[in-house]
Design an enzyme around this catalytic site. Sequence first.
Site, PDB file in Angstrom:
ATOM      1  N   HIS A 227     -27.655  41.962 -39.894  1.00  0.00           N
ATOM      2  CA  HIS A 227     -26.861  43.134 -39.579  1.00  0.00           C
ATOM      3  C   HIS A 227     -25.508  43.085 -40.282  1.00  0.00           C
ATOM      4  CE1 HIS A 227     -25.397  46.765 -38.027  1.00  0.00           C
ATOM      5  NE2 HIS A 227     -24.261  46.135 -37.843  1.00  0.00           N
ATOM      6  N   TYR A 231     -22.934  45.577 -43.396  1.00  0.00           N
ATOM      7  CA  TYR A 231     -21.512  45.898 -43.523  1.00  0.00           C
ATOM      8  C   TYR A 231     -20.885  45.221 -44.729  1.00  0.00           C
ATOM      9  CZ  TYR A 231     -22.084  48.198 -39.136  1.00  0.00           C
ATOM     10  OH  TYR A 231     -22.538  49.040 -38.160  1.00  0.00           O
ATOM     11  N   HIS A 378     -33.513  55.942 -42.574  1.00  0.00           N
ATOM     12  CA  HIS A 378     -32.134  55.590 -42.179  1.00  0.00           C
ATOM     13  C   HIS A 378     -31.458  54.745 -43.257  1.00  0.00           C
ATOM     14  CE1 HIS A 378     -28.783  53.715 -40.047  1.00  0.00           C
ATOM     15  NE2 HIS A 378     -29.357  52.527 -40.165  1.00  0.00           N
ATOM     16  N   PHE A 379     -32.153  53.700 -43.716  1.00  0.00           N
ATOM     17  CA  PHE A 379     -31.402  52.839 -44.636  1.00  0.00           C
ATOM     18  C   PHE A 379     -31.404  53.358 -46.059  1.00  0.00           C
ATOM     19  CE2 PHE A 379     -35.316  50.060 -44.309  1.00  0.00           C
ATOM     20  CZ  PHE A 379     -35.669  50.023 -45.644  1.00  0.00           C
ATOM     21  N   HIS A 380     -32.263  54.336 -46.348  1.00  0.00           N
ATOM     22  CA  HIS A 380     -32.105  54.952 -47.676  1.00  0.00           C
ATOM     23  C   HIS A 380     -30.924  55.921 -47.690  1.00  0.00           C
ATOM     24  CE1 HIS A 380     -35.824  52.948 -48.734  1.00  0.00           C
ATOM     25  NE2 HIS A 380     -35.460  53.147 -49.976  1.00  0.00           N
ATOM     26  N   ARG A 444     -43.734  52.004 -40.963  1.00  0.00           N
ATOM     27  CA  ARG A 444     -42.983  51.539 -42.116  1.00  0.00           C
ATOM     28  C   ARG A 444     -43.670  50.301 -42.674  1.00  0.00           C
ATOM     29  NH1 ARG A 444     -37.556  48.300 -40.304  1.00  0.00           N
ATOM     30  NH2 ARG A 444     -37.616  47.915 -42.530  1.00  0.00           N
ATOM     31  N   ARG A 445     -43.212  49.818 -43.806  1.00  0.00           N
ATOM     32  CA  ARG A 445     -43.714  48.599 -44.457  1.00  0.00           C
ATOM     33  C   ARG A 445     -45.234  48.615 -44.585  1.00  0.00           C
ATOM     34  NH1 ARG A 445     -41.137  45.832 -39.871  1.00  0.00           N
ATOM     35  NH2 ARG A 445     -39.035  45.140 -40.417  1.00  0.00           N
TER      36      ARG A 445
HETATM   37 FE1  HAS Z   1     -28.444  50.569 -39.776  1.00  0.00          FE
HETATM   38  C1  HAS Z   1     -31.631  49.302 -39.309  1.00  0.00           C
HETATM   39  C2  HAS Z   1     -28.003  50.779 -36.393  1.00  0.00           C
HETATM   40  C3  HAS Z   1     -25.195  51.610 -40.227  1.00  0.00           C
HETATM   41  C4  HAS Z   1     -28.634  49.628 -43.072  1.00  0.00           C
HETATM   42  N1  HAS Z   1     -29.864  49.666 -40.959  1.00  0.00           N
HETATM   43  C5  HAS Z   1     -31.114  49.244 -40.586  1.00  0.00           C
HETATM   44  C6  HAS Z   1     -31.797  48.678 -41.716  1.00  0.00           C
HETATM   45  C7  HAS Z   1     -30.923  48.741 -42.772  1.00  0.00           C
HETATM   46  C8  HAS Z   1     -29.725  49.375 -42.283  1.00  0.00           C
HETATM   47  C9  HAS Z   1     -31.176  48.224 -44.169  1.00  0.00           C
HETATM   48  O1  HAS Z   1     -29.358  49.633 -33.891  1.00  0.00           O
HETATM   49  C10 HAS Z   1     -33.235  48.185 -41.723  1.00  0.00           C
HETATM   50  C11 HAS Z   1     -33.361  46.713 -41.650  1.00  0.00           C
HETATM   51  C12 HAS Z   1     -34.808  46.310 -41.683  1.00  0.00           C
HETATM   52  O2  HAS Z   1     -35.324  46.036 -42.762  1.00  0.00           O
HETATM   53  O3  HAS Z   1     -35.446  46.287 -40.614  1.00  0.00           O
HETATM   54  N2  HAS Z   1     -26.917  51.153 -38.540  1.00  0.00           N
HETATM   55  C13 HAS Z   1     -26.958  51.179 -37.184  1.00  0.00           C
HETATM   56  C14 HAS Z   1     -25.685  51.678 -36.668  1.00  0.00           C
HETATM   57  C15 HAS Z   1     -24.891  51.918 -37.763  1.00  0.00           C
HETATM   58  C16 HAS Z   1     -25.668  51.571 -38.927  1.00  0.00           C
HETATM   59  C17 HAS Z   1     -25.312  51.873 -35.247  1.00  0.00           C
HETATM   60  N3  HAS Z   1     -27.169  50.636 -41.340  1.00  0.00           N
HETATM   61  C18 HAS Z   1     -25.877  51.086 -41.311  1.00  0.00           C
HETATM   62  C19 HAS Z   1     -25.282  50.920 -42.606  1.00  0.00           C
HETATM   63  C20 HAS Z   1     -26.248  50.350 -43.421  1.00  0.00           C
HETATM   64  C21 HAS Z   1     -27.427  50.192 -42.593  1.00  0.00           C
HETATM   65  C22 HAS Z   1     -23.865  51.289 -42.964  1.00  0.00           C
HETATM   66  C23 HAS Z   1     -26.212  49.955 -44.826  1.00  0.00           C
HETATM   67  C24 HAS Z   1     -25.200  50.053 -45.622  1.00  0.00           C
HETATM   68  N4  HAS Z   1     -29.617  50.173 -38.169  1.00  0.00           N
HETATM   69  C25 HAS Z   1     -29.221  50.263 -36.865  1.00  0.00           C
HETATM   70  C26 HAS Z   1     -30.278  49.732 -35.999  1.00  0.00           C
HETATM   71  C27 HAS Z   1     -31.309  49.303 -36.832  1.00  0.00           C
HETATM   72  C28 HAS Z   1     -30.854  49.586 -38.182  1.00  0.00           C
HETATM   73  C29 HAS Z   1     -30.303  49.650 -34.540  1.00  0.00           C
HETATM   74  C30 HAS Z   1     -32.623  48.626 -36.410  1.00  0.00           C
HETATM   75  C31 HAS Z   1     -33.682  49.604 -36.292  1.00  0.00           C
HETATM   76  C32 HAS Z   1     -35.003  48.949 -35.976  1.00  0.00           C
HETATM   77  O4  HAS Z   1     -35.530  49.250 -34.891  1.00  0.00           O
HETATM   78  O5  HAS Z   1     -35.538  48.171 -36.777  1.00  0.00           O
HETATM   79  C33 HAS Z   1     -23.458  52.405 -37.713  1.00  0.00           C
HETATM   80  O6  HAS Z   1     -22.617  51.512 -38.429  1.00  0.00           O
HETATM   81  C34 HAS Z   1     -23.276  53.789 -38.228  1.00  0.00           C
HETATM   82  C35 HAS Z   1     -21.865  54.326 -37.984  1.00  0.00           C
HETATM   83  C36 HAS Z   1     -21.559  55.467 -38.884  1.00  0.00           C
HETATM   84  C37 HAS Z   1     -21.072  56.650 -38.537  1.00  0.00           C
HETATM   85  C38 HAS Z   1     -20.841  57.699 -39.599  1.00  0.00           C
HETATM   86  C39 HAS Z   1     -19.377  57.921 -39.933  1.00  0.00           C
HETATM   87  C40 HAS Z   1     -19.263  58.877 -41.080  1.00  0.00           C
HETATM   88  C41 HAS Z   1     -18.487  58.731 -42.159  1.00  0.00           C
HETATM   89  C42 HAS Z   1     -18.545  59.757 -43.274  1.00  0.00           C
HETATM   90  C43 HAS Z   1     -17.424  60.757 -43.234  1.00  0.00           C
HETATM   91  C44 HAS Z   1     -17.688  61.865 -44.186  1.00  0.00           C
HETATM   92  C45 HAS Z   1     -16.757  62.562 -44.870  1.00  0.00           C
HETATM   93  C46 HAS Z   1     -17.181  63.647 -45.808  1.00  0.00           C
HETATM   94  C47 HAS Z   1     -15.308  62.301 -44.731  1.00  0.00           C
HETATM   95  C48 HAS Z   1     -20.768  56.992 -37.125  1.00  0.00           C
HETATM   96  C49 HAS Z   1     -17.549  57.586 -42.315  1.00  0.00           C
HETATM   97  C50 HAS Z   1     -16.991  64.945 -45.116  1.00  0.00           C
HETATM   98  C51 HAS Z   1     -17.301  66.136 -45.929  1.00  0.00           C
HETATM   99  C52 HAS Z   1     -18.046  67.171 -45.533  1.00  0.00           C
HETATM  100  C53 HAS Z   1     -18.194  68.327 -46.409  1.00  0.00           C
HETATM  101  C54 HAS Z   1     -18.776  67.182 -44.241  1.00  0.00           C
HETATM  102 CU    CU Z   2     -28.052  46.509 -37.806  1.00  0.00          CU
END
Ligand code: HAS
Ligand code: CU
Length: 553
Positions: A227, A231, A378-380, A444-445
Amino acid sequence: MQQTIANKIMKVDPRDAKLAMANMYVAFIALLVGGLAGLLQVLVRSGQFKLPWGIGYYQVLTVHGVLLGLILTTFFIMGFQVAAISRTVGPLTDGQRKIGWLGFWLMTLGTVAASIMVLLNEATVLYTFYAPLQAHWIFYLGLTLVVVGSWLLCVPQFMRYAQWRKEHKGETSPLLAFMVVVNNLLWVVATLGVAIEVLFMLLPWSLGLIERVDVLLTRTLFWYFGHALVYFWLLPAYMAWYTIVPKIIGAKIFSDALARLAFMLFLIFSVPVGIHHQLTEPGIDGLWKFIQVVLTFFVIVPSLLTAFSMFATFELRGRELGRKGLLGWFKALPWKDSRFLLPFIGMVAFIPGGAGGIVNASHQMNQLVHNTIWITGHFHLTVATTVVLTFFGVAFWLIPHLTGRVLTKKLNFLGIVVGILWATGMFIMSSAMHIVGLLSGAPRRSEYSEYGGAAQATEWISYQIAQAVGGTILFIAIILITYLVIQLAFFAPKGEQDFPLAELSPGAEKTPAILENFKVWGVILVALIIFAYTVPIIDIIQNAPPGSKGFNN
Ligand code: HAS
Ligand code: CU
């Protein structure tokens, strides 16, 4: 004020530039090969294509995950960070640079060794190398070298930063250098988990020194690392959002203190949450799953701070240019600048990507999506769009900066095309993945299968074809970016490409010193890790079944 002093060092030292570029080359080769593997996968899964020469689907999937998830990212990040250190706190010393080169060569050697074993079908274990799947010992050794090499590459970055702080007592360090240090600390702490897993369990097991391993323990150690790994990918993108994108759009850093707080929060909350990848795993007590889910919700906070900060930066800049109304700022942004557009698309993708993460992390909802291709969707969005597009946007100025060339108008245009193709391909592919994973549990996988003509599996096929269409568009984008990188590295006109770095607003208050006090945050980090992992790990060890022999194909 301090930011202005740091900005006097305007260029990456040419000797550091070589080290940074070496990392970039490996990163982009990994992108090309890993991307090709991705193309083959979506084609196989469309049901219209069979792999030739006895190549296996899972073998290709391993190439894809290892090269893109582990190799592209680690090399790119190390290259970018070395350049960032040299630019902000000054050139590495000769001794420091030597350690960096040693790290680079170890990483490269490890990558080659691991890749050969995968190509020989001796390590078809996917990028998570879950036991009981067992790889050839050379694969595990190769990955160990990658990790040890990356530690050695962190050393000069730590040393140079420490040196700067010694020479500038009482001053706030340049924001970008601080961020690099936080990300490296995160990396070192996280990789300890996977190092223990590989050195004490998987490696001796694959060598035949021990017959069985405790599967649950290996996975828990993997996700302790895994995890935080996500980050480690994300923070360099955030570095660009906080310190580089504002400069490109003509703005100042919105808040130095907010940015540092966000990074420290990532440092303390990234590691003690790995169990959210194991919510469906038996053998871990529900209470500890719940506790780590709660901690996962804490790690969302710094991303929300970042979103707030980005919106504020854009809006303030828009107002400065005289734009009015709720969304007037939108028009003021430099849409035709690929250095801005690609990271911006990355930000937009992170809104659904992050929201999907929150779904995954929600204990009960995880059961619905866990083993489905929703997770792949999600991760793509997160790593393969938010992070990768930001990295591309960085490469467009960093590579010419390092090679003494410039990003011409034509190449900038090509960069924009890459961004648009990527957004289109990924939108199609990842939407199809999310929908079919959620609505009908497509796994998946997994290789193409009609599952004996089961009605539900038949439903999946049209979505798999959509994934193939999206994946093909993405591969075209990868070919274009490879061309672009070659141009920027070897053929673009000579000149001086700027390393854009935003400054603080003139009236900005001094950042509270606590935000740079690594001792305080370090203690909290260690305490949280001990709290979140001690009982589950004792439980796992005490109640372990006899362990598992290796399974290899
Ligand atoms: Fe995730 C599974 C939960 C973030 C990558 N994640 C994965 C896997 C990968 C991955 C690779 O809780 C699969 C691993 C595998 O092979 O099994 N993930 C989260 C949560 C967050 C999160 C809570 N993940 C990421 C990030 C990754 C990533 C970042 C890669 C870089 N994820 C999970 C969970 C799993 C999981 C479970 C396991 C699932 C399972 O069952 O296997 C949080 O960090 C997300 C917080 C983000 C936000 C978004 C904030 C938005 C921003 C953009 C602002 C936009 C602007 C533009 C300013 C709340 C900062 C605005 C303009 C306009 C015009 C609108
Ligand atoms: Cu994670």
